[in-house]
Design a protein around this motif. Structure first.
Motif, mmCIF file in Angstrom:
data_model
loop_
_atom_site.group_PDB
_atom_site.id
_atom_site.type_symbol
_atom_site.label_atom_id
_atom_site.label_comp_id
_atom_site.label_asym_id
_atom_site.label_seq_id
_atom_site.Cartn_x
_atom_site.Cartn_y
_atom_site.Cartn_z
ATOM 1 N N ALA A 4 0.851 -1.213 -0.053
ATOM 2 C CA ALA A 4 0.240 -0.048 -0.139
ATOM 3 C C ALA A 4 0.713 1.165 -0.053
ATOM 4 O O ALA A 4 1.999 1.263 0.541
ATOM 5 C CB ALA A 4 -1.037 -0.178 1.302
ATOM 6 N N TRP A 26 -8.623 3.824 -1.623
ATOM 7 C CA TRP A 26 -9.174 3.400 -0.416
ATOM 8 C C TRP A 26 -10.242 4.311 -0.314
ATOM 9 O O TRP A 26 -9.709 5.667 -0.096
ATOM 10 C CB TRP A 26 -8.560 3.066 0.575
ATOM 11 C CG TRP A 26 -9.118 2.727 1.760
ATOM 12 C CD1 TRP A 26 -9.976 1.840 2.299
ATOM 13 C CD2 TRP A 26 -9.168 2.991 3.327
ATOM 14 N NE1 TRP A 26 -10.581 1.703 3.214
ATOM 15 C CE2 TRP A 26 -9.885 2.518 4.175
ATOM 16 C CE3 TRP A 26 -8.149 4.188 3.964
ATOM 17 C CZ2 TRP A 26 -9.950 2.712 5.677
ATOM 18 C CZ3 TRP A 26 -8.327 4.307 5.336
ATOM 19 C CH2 TRP A 26 -9.104 3.824 5.987
ATOM 20 N N LYS A 149 -7.591 -2.288 6.031
ATOM 21 C CA LYS A 149 -6.699 -0.980 5.776
ATOM 22 C C LYS A 149 -6.798 -0.309 7.130
ATOM 23 O O LYS A 149 -5.825 0.550 7.429
ATOM 24 C CB LYS A 149 -7.744 -0.009 4.838
ATOM 25 C CG LYS A 149 -8.089 -0.497 3.552
ATOM 26 C CD LYS A 149 -6.710 -0.993 2.691
ATOM 27 C CE LYS A 149 -7.083 -1.656 1.470
ATOM 28 N NZ LYS A 149 -5.809 -2.150 0.790
#
Length: 275
Positions: A4, A26, A149
């Motif tokens: 990420a 996201w 996340k």
């Protein structure tokens, strides 16, 4: 977890001040703030949205890391209700940038966070239970992605209590610590050293062990160490901050973990890392 790219914005220019964090592709957003600047947190327009939040601090009696996990349809309004709680020194919340989180969504996330915090055994949780929420299968899958996340961002924002123990290692990574006829097994992790379930430990602490005694008593109180006849066993995998802390829990007193933990060939952690 997937690789990420994380963007952190220091709104005041200081690393310990109010900051926001986002992950590429996201729809969520994190906002973290010290309690000393709670007024700055309250000015954020995003926190009028539904979200989950974590109040972080320490127990005033034991000094143990302590958190409170909550959810709200308006994070701003709910945080105002926690000013009577003295333990917390920072707040971290997670909201959706596209306003797609519902009350059921945030209750589901709250329930999962509470469960993970309880399972980690690393932190004192002010609220030990949650009503949670049952979601349709598709919604639950979507929220599980949202949670992944959150777990990626939490350590970066200074909250490491939810870190999951890594997957099982290959045989060559397994280490043992022995004392008398008792044997414990474990391995290094990115956060320290994990001792595996069913590992054995001494029943009594050494008389000179003050800090170790408190640590082991805490493990017993939390059900991680259990007495079994003339010794103790670990009832689940437990991660310590270092090999020495893990060794001290096994041996009941101060231990040099770098020399106490050895692989199947008899080489210590110190020897392996030196080579």
């Amino acid at each position: 977890m997937q690789p990420a790219t994380i963007k952190i914005f220091l709104t005041e220019g200081t690393p310990d001040g109010l900051r926001t964090a986002e992950i590429s592709n996201w729809n969520g957003k994190a906002i973290a703030c010290p309690r000393a600047n709670i007024n700055g947190f309250r000015t954020r327009p995003e926190i009028d949205s539904p979200g989950v939040y974590i109040l972080s601090g320490s127990d005033p009696d034991t000094g143990k890391p302590t958190i409170y996990i909550g959810e709200a349809e308006s994070v701003r309004s709910r945080i105002a209700n926690h000013t009577n709680k003295d333990f917390w020194v920072s707040v971290t919340c997670f909201i959706s940038k596209d306003e797609n989180l519902t009350k059921a969504h945030v209750k589901y996330i709250e329930g999962q966070l509470i469960k993970q915090a309880n399972d980690s055994g690393k932190v004192c949780l002010m609220n030990s239970s949650s009503s949670g929420a049952r979601l349709p299968e598709a919604d639950a899958a979507e929220m599980d992605v949202f949670l992944e996340k959150i777990y990626q961002l939490l350590p970066i924002l200074g909250i490491a209590h939810f870190t999951q123990i890594e997957e099982e290692p290959s045989p060559r990574e397994l280490f043992s610590c022995k004392i008398g006829s008792l044997v414990a097994h474990g391995r290094r992790t990115t956060n320290g050293f994990v001792v595996y379930k069913e590992s054995q430990a001494v029943l009594k602490h050494r008389k000179s062990a003050v800090h170790t005694k408190r640590m082991r008593e805490s493990l017993v109180e939390n059900g991680i160490l259990k007495e079994l006849n003339d010794h103790c066993i670990f009832t689940l995998d437990h991660e310590f901050s270092s090999p020495s802390a893990a060794g001290a829990a096994v041996r009941g007193g101060s231990t040099n973990g770098l020399t106490a933990w050895k692989n199947s060939n008899g080489k210590s952690l110190k020897e392996i890392e030196a080579s």
